[in-house]
Motif scaffolding. Structure first.
Motif, mmCIF file in Angstrom:
data_model
loop_
_atom_site.group_PDB
_atom_site.id
_atom_site.type_symbol
_atom_site.label_atom_id
_atom_site.label_comp_id
_atom_site.label_asym_id
_atom_site.label_seq_id
_atom_site.Cartn_x
_atom_site.Cartn_y
_atom_site.Cartn_z
ATOM 1 N N HIS A 36 0.847 -1.203 0.000
ATOM 2 C CA HIS A 36 0.000 0.000 0.000
ATOM 3 C C HIS A 36 0.877 1.246 0.000
ATOM 4 C CE1 HIS A 36 -3.027 2.880 1.702
ATOM 5 N NE2 HIS A 36 -3.845 2.138 0.966
ATOM 6 N N ASN A 61 0.598 -7.613 5.049
ATOM 7 C CA ASN A 61 -0.764 -7.752 4.524
ATOM 8 C C ASN A 61 -0.749 -8.650 3.278
ATOM 9 O OD1 ASN A 61 -3.236 -7.337 3.128
ATOM 10 N ND2 ASN A 61 -3.531 -5.401 4.221
ATOM 11 N N PRO A 98 3.603 15.263 4.706
ATOM 12 C CA PRO A 98 2.312 14.580 4.551
ATOM 13 C C PRO A 98 2.064 14.113 3.116
ATOM 14 C CG PRO A 98 2.007 16.929 4.935
ATOM 15 C CD PRO A 98 3.464 16.676 5.078
ATOM 16 N N ASN A 102 10.732 0.362 4.335
ATOM 17 C CA ASN A 102 9.662 1.346 4.199
ATOM 18 C C ASN A 102 8.448 1.054 5.084
ATOM 19 O OD1 ASN A 102 8.126 3.446 2.423
ATOM 20 N ND2 ASN A 102 6.892 1.570 2.270
ATOM 21 N N ALA A 103 8.312 -0.195 5.571
ATOM 22 C CA ALA A 103 7.126 -0.550 6.368
ATOM 23 C C ALA A 103 7.097 0.250 7.664
ATOM 24 C CB ALA A 103 7.156 -2.042 6.687
ATOM 25 N N TYR A 104 5.916 0.456 8.179
ATOM 26 C CA TYR A 104 5.841 1.135 9.475
ATOM 27 C C TYR A 104 4.558 0.783 10.200
ATOM 28 C CZ TYR A 104 2.166 4.668 8.888
ATOM 29 O OH TYR A 104 0.969 5.301 8.751
ATOM 30 N N PRO A 128 9.615 11.993 4.043
ATOM 31 C CA PRO A 128 8.384 12.575 3.504
ATOM 32 C C PRO A 128 7.696 13.468 4.535
ATOM 33 C CG PRO A 128 8.368 10.155 3.322
ATOM 34 C CD PRO A 128 9.471 10.543 4.274
ATOM 35 N N THR A 173 12.954 4.726 4.437
ATOM 36 C CA THR A 173 11.941 5.781 4.554
ATOM 37 C C THR A 173 11.914 6.247 6.005
ATOM 38 O OG1 THR A 173 10.627 4.669 2.859
ATOM 39 C CG2 THR A 173 9.581 6.476 4.048
ATOM 40 N N ALA A 174 12.366 7.479 6.223
ATOM 41 C CA ALA A 174 12.270 8.097 7.556
ATOM 42 C C ALA A 174 11.014 8.965 7.534
ATOM 43 C CB ALA A 174 13.533 8.885 7.853
ATOM 44 N N SER A 175 11.137 10.223 7.907
ATOM 45 C CA SER A 175 9.968 11.113 7.948
ATOM 46 C C SER A 175 10.455 12.491 8.356
ATOM 47 C CB SER A 175 8.971 10.604 9.003
ATOM 48 O OG SER A 175 7.953 11.551 9.241
ATOM 49 N N GLY A 187 5.179 2.521 -0.533
ATOM 50 C CA GLY A 187 5.854 1.279 -0.922
ATOM 51 C C GLY A 187 5.262 0.690 -2.191
ATOM 52 N N ASP A 211 6.540 -9.957 8.337
ATOM 53 C CA ASP A 211 6.463 -8.974 9.419
ATOM 54 C C ASP A 211 7.906 -8.607 9.731
ATOM 55 O OD1 ASP A 211 6.488 -7.627 11.824
ATOM 56 O OD2 ASP A 211 4.985 -8.898 12.773
ATOM 57 N N THR A 266 -2.131 8.788 0.912
ATOM 58 C CA THR A 266 -1.975 7.453 0.329
ATOM 59 C C THR A 266 -3.323 6.781 0.041
ATOM 60 O OG1 THR A 266 -1.828 6.476 2.522
ATOM 61 C CG2 THR A 266 0.259 7.070 1.471
ATOM 62 N N ARG A 305 6.381 -1.943 20.038
ATOM 63 C CA ARG A 305 6.001 -2.392 18.683
ATOM 64 C C ARG A 305 6.499 -1.375 17.639
ATOM 65 N NH1 ARG A 305 5.229 -6.426 15.311
ATOM 66 N NH2 ARG A 305 3.843 -5.897 13.623
HETATM 67 N N1 LIG Z 1 2.164 8.973 4.264
HETATM 68 C C1 LIG Z 1 2.796 9.924 4.940
HETATM 69 O O1 LIG Z 1 2.293 11.036 5.116
HETATM 70 C C2 LIG Z 1 4.174 9.672 5.492
HETATM 71 C C3 LIG Z 1 4.873 10.761 6.036
HETATM 72 C C4 LIG Z 1 6.146 10.554 6.534
HETATM 73 C C5 LIG Z 1 6.714 9.300 6.489
HETATM 74 N N2 LIG Z 1 6.009 8.271 5.962
HETATM 75 C C6 LIG Z 1 6.657 6.960 5.961
HETATM 76 O O2 LIG Z 1 6.499 6.365 4.687
HETATM 77 C C7 LIG Z 1 6.481 4.953 4.828
HETATM 78 C C8 LIG Z 1 5.269 4.404 4.099
HETATM 79 O O3 LIG Z 1 4.123 5.006 4.667
HETATM 80 P P1 LIG Z 1 2.715 5.010 3.916
HETATM 81 O O4 LIG Z 1 2.037 6.258 4.319
HETATM 82 O O5 LIG Z 1 2.871 4.678 2.499
HETATM 83 O O6 LIG Z 1 1.998 3.818 4.721
HETATM 84 P P2 LIG Z 1 0.811 2.839 4.323
HETATM 85 O O7 LIG Z 1 0.026 2.642 5.582
HETATM 86 O O8 LIG Z 1 0.102 3.269 3.112
HETATM 87 O O9 LIG Z 1 1.606 1.495 4.010
HETATM 88 C C9 LIG Z 1 2.389 0.889 4.992
HETATM 89 C C10 LIG Z 1 2.535 -0.587 4.650
HETATM 90 O O10 LIG Z 1 3.345 -1.198 5.658
HETATM 91 C C11 LIG Z 1 2.792 -2.466 5.938
HETATM 92 N N3 LIG Z 1 3.244 -2.919 7.259
HETATM 93 C C12 LIG Z 1 2.841 -2.482 8.478
HETATM 94 N N4 LIG Z 1 3.507 -3.130 9.440
HETATM 95 C C13 LIG Z 1 4.352 -3.998 8.832
HETATM 96 C C14 LIG Z 1 5.298 -4.944 9.305
HETATM 97 N N5 LIG Z 1 5.499 -5.118 10.607
HETATM 98 N N6 LIG Z 1 6.003 -5.655 8.397
HETATM 99 C C15 LIG Z 1 5.794 -5.478 7.056
HETATM 100 N N7 LIG Z 1 4.889 -4.603 6.565
HETATM 101 C C16 LIG Z 1 4.185 -3.867 7.439
HETATM 102 C C17 LIG Z 1 1.293 -2.254 5.855
HETATM 103 O O11 LIG Z 1 0.593 -3.478 5.690
HETATM 104 C C18 LIG Z 1 1.203 -1.328 4.644
HETATM 105 O O12 LIG Z 1 1.060 -2.046 3.451
HETATM 106 C C19 LIG Z 1 6.504 4.675 6.331
HETATM 107 O O13 LIG Z 1 7.816 4.365 6.740
HETATM 108 C C20 LIG Z 1 6.074 5.979 6.951
HETATM 109 O O14 LIG Z 1 6.580 6.170 8.246
HETATM 110 C C21 LIG Z 1 4.750 8.418 5.472
#
Ligand SMILES: NC(=O)c1ccc[n+]([C@@H]2O[C@H](COP(=O)([O-])OP(=O)(O)OC[C@H]3O[C@@H](n4cnc5c(N)ncnc54)[C@H](O)[C@@H]3O)[C@@H](O)[C@H]2O)c1
Length: 263
Positions: A15, A38, A186, A89-91, A184, A139-141, A18, A62, A189, A108
């Motif tokens: 999702h 997922n 905001p 990239n997962a979070y 990143p 991927t940090a933030s 990623g 995981d 997604t 966690r």
């Molecule tokens: N979207 C934002 O605004 C934003 C901002 C700053 C940083 N980020 C970072 O970008 C990255 C991606 O974020 P996103 O917004 O696309 O998230 P998202 O929720 O769209 O996707 C995250 C994916 O990680 C998977 N996931 C969760 N826990 C997991 C685990 N333990 N092992 C494997 N997979 C796991 C989920 O199933 C999901 O598919 C993250 O590291 C997040 O911290 C996002």
């Protein structure tokens, strides 16, 4: 094609950012391992890439479980013979004011967002170094660089990711490994329709906070990841790149002259 002949492992690629990165890398010729907790969404991403003529395989992972990370790396090698790119990239995110955050939420978040990145890096390096090199993207933030309310565990983990990135970069700079982080702001997604369902006050505040007046798109982050994954960034290592529409360029002070981004 900018990643022809390469294999990329992307965690959290069922999702969001990623997924967009997996699709982009595949269009640039990479074989992509979609690694995610997922199963349903992850399998769908890999199936779609293959349907569009790319190479991809899904592995349920995981990243907080070391045995599953070992299996992810073995899977990538058995499917595609090598790993050239790892995108951590997962979070997951447990939120709450510092005094109220539960121990489970803290642990966690650290296990996934920091330890999971380190362990995936460690195992992937075991394949990349003997192969002569590779690229790691974390991927940090923007939350790694400054605070957001209630996000102690997430912010601490992401700040850790920045220095994990730097140490990985210097430890392996002479082994053909480059390691960089993406920060990143905001990024939306979900669908446009879902954004319309965000309470008005919240969406206005979000858009106001970003000088560009909009949220980022996952595809825009994927473009930055592609640059960092490709040989075009061959002298870039140990860096963290903001992608935030100008969010972090502000001090947060109100405009004293009354002028603002809206002029
Ligand atoms: N979207 C934002 O605004 C934003 C901002 C700053 C940083 N980020 C970072 O970008 C990255 C991606 O974020 P996103 O917004 O696309 O998230 P998202 O929720 O769209 O996707 C995250 C994916 O990680 C998977 N996931 C969760 N826990 C997991 C685990 N333990 N092992 C494997 N997979 C796991 C989920 O199933 C999901 O598919 C993250 O590291 C997040 O911290 C996002």
């Amino acid at each position: 094609m900018r990643l022809e002949g390469k294999t990329a492992v992307i965690t959290g690629s069922a999702h969001g950012i990623g997924r967009a990165t997996a699709e982009r890398f595949a269009r640039e010729g990479a074989a992509v391992v979609v690694a995610d907790i997922n199963q349903e969404l992850g399998q769908r991403v890999a199936d779609r890439i293959r349907k569009d003529g790319g190479r991809a395989a899904f592995v349920e992972t995981d990243i907080s479980d070391h045995a599953q990370v070992d299996a992810m790396v073995e899977f990538a090698c058995s499917q595609f013979g090598r790993i050239d790119i790892l995108h951590n990239n997962a979070y997951t995110l447990g939120a709450g004011r510092v005094g109220e955050l539960s121990t489970d939420d803290w642990q966690r978040t650290i296990d996934v967002c920091l330890t999971g990145y380190w362990y995936s890096t460690k195992v992937a390096l075991g394949v990349m170094v003997p192969n002569g090199g590779g690229v790691i993207i974390n991927t940090a933030s923007v939350a790694a660089l400054a605070a957001d309310y209630t996000l102690a565990a997430y912010s601490a983990a992401k700040a850790g990711v920045i220095n994990l990135t730097r140490v990985t970069a210097i430890d392996y700079a002479r082994k053909g490994i480059r390691c960089n982080a993406i920060c990143p702001g905001p990024i939306w997604t979900h669908s446009e329709k879902a954004f319309q369902e965000v309470p008005d006050e919240m969406s206005k505040a979000l858009l106001h906070a970003v000088p560009m007046g909009r949220l980022g798109r996952p595809e825009e982050v994927a473009n930055l990841a592609l640059f960092l994954a490709s040989d075009e960034s061959s002298f870039v290592t140990g860096s963290h790149c903001l992608i935030d529409g100008g969010l972090f360029a502000q001090t947060g002070m109100p405009s004293l002259s009354g002028a603002g981004a809206e002029w």
